[in-house]
Design an enzyme around this catalytic site. Sequence first.
Site, PDB file in Angstrom:
ATOM      1  N   GLU A 125      32.856  24.470  20.780  1.00 54.52           N
ATOM      2  CA  GLU A 125      32.063  24.899  19.630  1.00 54.52           C
ATOM      3  C   GLU A 125      32.903  25.842  18.781  1.00 54.52           C
ATOM      4  O   GLU A 125      33.800  26.508  19.281  1.00 54.52           O
ATOM      5  CB  GLU A 125      30.773  25.596  20.070  1.00 54.52           C
ATOM      6  CG  GLU A 125      29.772  24.644  20.694  1.00 54.52           C
ATOM      7  CD  GLU A 125      28.406  25.270  20.893  1.00 54.52           C
ATOM      8  OE1 GLU A 125      27.421  24.651  20.475  1.00 54.52           O
ATOM      9  OE2 GLU A 125      28.343  26.381  21.462  1.00 54.52           O
ATOM     10  N   CYS A 181      26.627  34.281  28.568  1.00 53.59           N
ATOM     11  CA  CYS A 181      27.400  33.416  29.464  1.00 53.59           C
ATOM     12  C   CYS A 181      28.888  33.760  29.483  1.00 53.59           C
ATOM     13  O   CYS A 181      29.586  33.407  30.427  1.00 53.59           O
ATOM     14  CB  CYS A 181      27.195  31.944  29.089  1.00 53.59           C
ATOM     15  SG  CYS A 181      27.508  31.578  27.356  1.00 53.59           S
ATOM     16  N   LYS A 201      24.718  24.800  16.108  1.00 51.05           N
ATOM     17  CA  LYS A 201      24.517  23.372  16.325  1.00 51.05           C
ATOM     18  C   LYS A 201      24.041  22.671  15.055  1.00 51.05           C
ATOM     19  O   LYS A 201      24.602  21.659  14.616  1.00 51.05           O
ATOM     20  CB  LYS A 201      23.509  23.164  17.463  1.00 51.05           C
ATOM     21  CG  LYS A 201      23.960  23.683  18.811  1.00 51.05           C
ATOM     22  CD  LYS A 201      22.893  23.462  19.871  1.00 51.05           C
ATOM     23  CE  LYS A 201      23.261  24.120  21.193  1.00 51.05           C
ATOM     24  NZ  LYS A 201      24.549  23.693  21.747  1.00 51.05           N
ATOM     25  N   GLU A 214      27.775  23.590  26.483  1.00 46.44           N
ATOM     26  CA  GLU A 214      28.247  24.940  26.801  1.00 46.44           C
ATOM     27  C   GLU A 214      27.348  25.457  27.913  1.00 46.44           C
ATOM     28  O   GLU A 214      26.173  25.761  27.690  1.00 46.44           O
ATOM     29  CB  GLU A 214      28.197  25.861  25.592  1.00 46.44           C
ATOM     30  CG  GLU A 214      28.823  27.220  25.929  1.00 46.44           C
ATOM     31  CD  GLU A 214      28.767  28.207  24.791  1.00 46.44           C
ATOM     32  OE1 GLU A 214      29.836  28.668  24.364  1.00 46.44           O
ATOM     33  OE2 GLU A 214      27.656  28.532  24.344  1.00 46.44           O
TER      34      GLU A 214
END
Length: 498
Positions: free
Chosen positions: A477, A304, A182, A271
């Site tokens: 991303e 995830c 990020k 996300e």
Amino acid sequence: MSANAVSAHAELMTTAMFINGKAENGTGLPVTVFNPSTGEVAANFPGATLDQFKAAIASARKAADQGEWAAMKPADRVAILRRFIAYLHEQNEAVNSLIVMETGAPVSGFVLQAQVSGPLQQMESMLDLYMKLPEIEDNPLPLEERINSFGGFVQSIRHYVPVGVVAAISAYNFPLHISLWKVLTALATGNCVVLRPSPLTPLSTLALSKAAAAAGLPAGVLHILAEAGPEGAQLLTTDPAVDMVSFTGSTGVGSVVAGQAAPSMKRLQLELGGKSAQIFLPDRVEAAYTAAIGVCLAHAGQGCVLGTRIFVPEAEKEKVLAGMMQTMAYAKIGDSTAPDTTMGPVISEAQVERCAHFVKLAVEAGATVVTGGKRADRPGFYFEPTILDAPDNKNPAAQEEIFGPVVVVIGYRDIDHAIEMANDSPLGLSGHVHGKDARQALDVAKRLRTGTVNINTFMGSAYASSGGVKMSGVGRERGVEGIRAFQEVKVLNLGSAS
């Protein structure tokens, strides 16, 4: 852990906030960080107050509006960010020890590499990719539209500019990895950032302030604040001075973030949760034997994108379950600092209870515990690697993201049935297809409703984006799309003056 690592660990670790280029102690509620390997307190320090979050946002807004960072040549910004990455490389042993302590990632194995050295290399590649992207692109006007009504030539271009102020809200499972993606991508594209790590794993993220100082990052460009509660995060998602929110976390919290950001029309990059399917085609059933251990050894199932729903031909299910049981011998549960540990703890007591809760619900709905299914008998936050044999995809263990070392195995009648069950989920973050017949595997992958599908492989590259569909998120991303997410498109229509 070596004595040098402990010494370096202490030198790198900081509990101060980073606001406007300076270290500033928090004055808010205490943030308590547990070592999940032992269950003991690893750190306790005052978190940021709402006023400190306001100060950070104001500082970032001022820096963005002044535009000095955005006005720098991309190569100059990238040079500073390469120094940022180089500092973390130099502190590799200390960073590793912080990650091991606060996340429970085993000191030996691929999980720690995915926590630190892997993302640092990916950051280098991201900067390389960014430097290859054009700052402007020509809009493909037809030839006849390139002459205006006055007979003059015109041009229309897309100019990529920074979004402005980015709020980055990170998750606990890969705190450095997620934060770097990020922060460095947003900074490379000329934005200013306020980073808020998970209260469960803030230490490695707070240490980024030392990398920023070592790199010579200008004051006001990056701010890092940890907090015990959600108040600062709520401010980041609602304050009109923030232009974009990049959030990684659960679908439930992501939905709240989207709602909070809506009144000020913030750009979103979310996300969120995943319940990824692994479909093993009939010609590659034997590969399913290692599917369960692969999930459980991947940070105790706390990922995830992990394929926690395993679909195999119904006629082969008993053989697959027996093969999975044999591979579970490779799971050595233990303290994350022990070199022979292959599976560490989950992050917290609450996560142990969550795993137990969903195993109970799964059994009540007709599933059978093949192995595991309960808390490991040792201090710390450990749950046994667990295989569930479920009669169908409606089982709670197949529908809910558990985020622990728990997989569910489900039999399918034919390929259409496997695809139907794989798509029968509100989530769509990732997926896996395993098959020797490449054409058939590709055909199955094309029918899956998910943001990424891995066919006989797994990829984590700076050049390939990832992101979810359905309730698994918004935006991408990594890759070109992940870089462009932090940029606005300004269309410039150019004509000569008469």
